[in-house]
Design a protein around this motif. Structure first.
Motif, mmCIF file in Angstrom:
data_model
loop_
_atom_site.group_PDB
_atom_site.id
_atom_site.type_symbol
_atom_site.label_atom_id
_atom_site.label_comp_id
_atom_site.label_asym_id
_atom_site.label_seq_id
_atom_site.Cartn_x
_atom_site.Cartn_y
_atom_site.Cartn_z
ATOM 1 N N GLU A 136 0.832 -1.142 -0.134
ATOM 2 C CA GLU A 136 -0.059 0.050 -0.139
ATOM 3 C C GLU A 136 0.739 1.265 0.125
ATOM 4 O O GLU A 136 1.930 1.189 0.484
ATOM 5 N N SER A 137 0.582 2.367 -0.606
ATOM 6 C CA SER A 137 1.116 3.443 -0.671
ATOM 7 C C SER A 137 0.959 4.313 0.511
ATOM 8 O O SER A 137 0.268 3.920 1.480
ATOM 9 N N GLU A 191 -2.380 5.598 1.313
ATOM 10 C CA GLU A 191 -3.367 4.507 1.705
ATOM 11 C C GLU A 191 -3.360 4.102 2.958
ATOM 12 O O GLU A 191 -4.177 3.943 3.722
ATOM 13 N N ARG A 192 -1.906 4.093 3.597
ATOM 14 C CA ARG A 192 -1.835 3.562 4.872
ATOM 15 C C ARG A 192 -2.266 4.792 5.816
ATOM 16 O O ARG A 192 -2.989 4.213 6.887
ATOM 17 N N LEU A 230 -4.865 6.803 5.447
ATOM 18 C CA LEU A 230 -6.294 6.968 5.277
ATOM 19 C C LEU A 230 -6.985 5.752 6.238
ATOM 20 O O LEU A 230 -7.882 5.907 6.763
ATOM 21 N N ALA A 231 -6.186 4.588 6.403
ATOM 22 C CA ALA A 231 -6.523 3.592 7.201
ATOM 23 C C ALA A 231 -6.088 3.570 8.467
ATOM 24 O O ALA A 231 -6.823 2.848 9.453
ATOM 25 N N HIS A 287 -11.578 12.224 0.585
ATOM 26 C CA HIS A 287 -10.214 11.832 0.123
ATOM 27 C C HIS A 287 -10.449 10.491 -0.922
ATOM 28 O O HIS A 287 -9.491 9.913 -1.311
ATOM 29 N N GLU A 288 -11.657 10.103 -0.849
ATOM 30 C CA GLU A 288 -11.905 9.267 -1.946
ATOM 31 C C GLU A 288 -11.807 9.782 -3.294
ATOM 32 O O GLU A 288 -11.497 9.011 -4.137
ATOM 33 N N PRO A 309 -6.980 12.758 -3.442
ATOM 34 C CA PRO A 309 -5.870 11.981 -2.844
ATOM 35 C C PRO A 309 -5.025 13.013 -1.751
ATOM 36 O O PRO A 309 -4.696 14.183 -1.761
#
Length: 448
Positions: A4-5, A8-9, A11-12, A24-25, A28
């Motif tokens: 994962e970028s 992405e990390r 956002l999680a 952020h969907e 980015p």
């Protein structure tokens, strides 16, 4: 499975501030890997000019070698010690220098701007209690004022998007008209608007001064309200009114301090002395979180004694952290070494000339400038202008974050001629890109 970028990390795992996370969907995150001078570099190696100084904190560019050396040396000597019952060289030296620069003394330290506001409010109300006037515990601020997002700071903040959801938790303070120079009627000057606003303040204080501890304001620029700029006359009149009605004057220099308005502190342009000054953001040059409140000897003496109930009881574990204090000292040293206030005058002239085409753009209203801050109100029907512009600017290598329909820039003080041209050219181009989207449906988010 592909790794994962970083975005992405994030956002999680991270709850990002001041953002509806669903946004952020479609928008980015900017994943920043490193920074140098006024430039941010993302994980793909793309460069973005940090035209808002990473939320108004960075003064002399990222990764400044002088700042880095000062922090390393401090880390080798002392990383942290509690300030309750202890002291250290960095906090003493910083307090002495801030006292010399402001004419106020006995600095009290926090971690951020909202904490500084909290401290000043508590000090003011507690002072009146200590001198036998406990009924003086209310506050008044300017319409559109912003002073932070903790519960006390929100109570003197008049930006609905920040405080509406938390209104049941707050002891909301009164507001009086802002001296916003854009309110000038035909034939009026900014000073005339300031005079009208001061008359409204006088009328309010005449009725409520007996229950009022302090007037809280951002001097010369109300930043979060959309870079509202006003004449220094208001500060002089407000100081006189606070004296007349025995009300403290708290100046919030969190965003306006350290050269942003052209002087080291904005209130100095009015040749006044506040009862409290709140500092943060540029205090450490954008390196570490730190805030400070300075006040008068009169206020300090009202707390002096051995009774705990009379003492000022506000602290946190990292109060007066040596690393943060050393960063602040290095910032003040850079102001001297670089003659930054004088250098900023020349840089501001260069920037203003480069930004002239944006001032003249047909959809721009109320182009304004003070010190190292420029702002423009944009005539657009886009309900999500701020988000669309933010995205368009990123595509052109700029980090900008409009406030509603107000576009602004507040860059670090280290721009080269090429940086200035990049900023001016792409600010205007991004605006054109954005306004071409007016016929398109709005994206699924609401505010910046």
């Amino acid at each position: 499975m592909l790794r994962e970028s970083l975005a992405e990390r994030s956002l999680a795992a991270v709850w990002h501030p001041c953002t509806p996370m669903k946004r952020h969907e479609t928008e980015p995150l900017l994943a920043v890997q490193s920074a140098q001078g006024p430039w941010l570099i993302d994980t793909d190696g793309r460069r973005y000019l940090d035209a808002i100084s990473s939320w108004w904190v960075n003064l002399f560019g990222h990764s400044h070698p002088y700042m880095r050396t000062a922090l390393v040396q401090q880390l080798e000597q002392l990383d942290h010690v509690m300030l309750a019952g202890c002291t250290h060289e960095a906090v003493v030296e910083l307090s002495e220098q801030l006292a010399a620069l402001t004419g106020l003394g006995h600095a009290s330290y926090g971690s951020d701007g909202a904490s500084a506001t909290e401290m000043a409010l508590k000090m003011s109300a507690h002072y009146w209690r200590n001198v036998g006037q406990p009924e003086k515990n209310g506050f008044v601020g300017l319409a559109g004022g912003y002073h932070g997002e903790t519960v006390g700071a929100l109570s003197v903040t008049d930006v609905p998007v920040f405080r509406s959801a938390y209104a049941p938790l707050l002891r909301l303070s009164a507001t009086v008209p802002s001296p916003d120079a854009r309110q000038a009627l035909a034939g009026e000057s900014a000073a005339d608007v300031a005079g009208r606003a001061a008359a409204a303040l006088q009328a309010w204080l005449a009725q409520h001064h007996a229950q009022t501890a302090a007037l809280v304001l951002e001097p010369l620029i109300q930043c979060a309200a959309g870079m509202v700029m006003y004449d220094q006359l208001y500060l002089r009149l407000a100081r006189a009114l606070c004296d007349r009605y025995q009300v403290h004057l708290i100046v919030d220099e969190i965003a306006t301090g350290f050269g942003r308005t052209g002087s080291l502190f904005a209130y100095q342009q009015a040749d006044i002395r506040p009862d409290f000054v709140c500092l943060s953001k540029g205090l450490t040059g954008g390196t570490l979180p730190l805030s400070a409140v300075l006040t008068t000897d009169t206020v300090y003496q009202a707390f002096y004694g051995t009774d705990a109930a009379r003492a000022f009881l506000h602290s946190h574990s990292y109060t007066g952290n040596p690393l943060a204090c050393r960063a602040a000292l290095a910032t003040l040293e850079l102001f001297e070494q670089l003659d930054a206030l004088q250098a900023n005058q020349q840089l501001a002239q260069q920037l203003s000339a480069a930004l002239a085409p944006l001032n003249a753009y047909a959809r721009v209203r109320n182009a304004r400038h003070m010190g190292m801050v420029w702002a423009w109100d944009i005539d657009t029907a886009l309900p999500d202008f701020a988000q669309r512009y933010h995205a368009a600017a990123k595509q052109r290598g700029l980090l900008l974050r409009p406030i509603g329909r107000t576009l602004y820039c507040m860059p670090p003080y280290v721009l080269t001629s090429d940086d200035v041209q990049h900023l001016a050219t792409h600010m205007l181009a991004a605006l054109e890109d954005c306004l071409q989207q007016e016929a398109q449906p709005p994206a699924d988010f609401s505010f910046a």
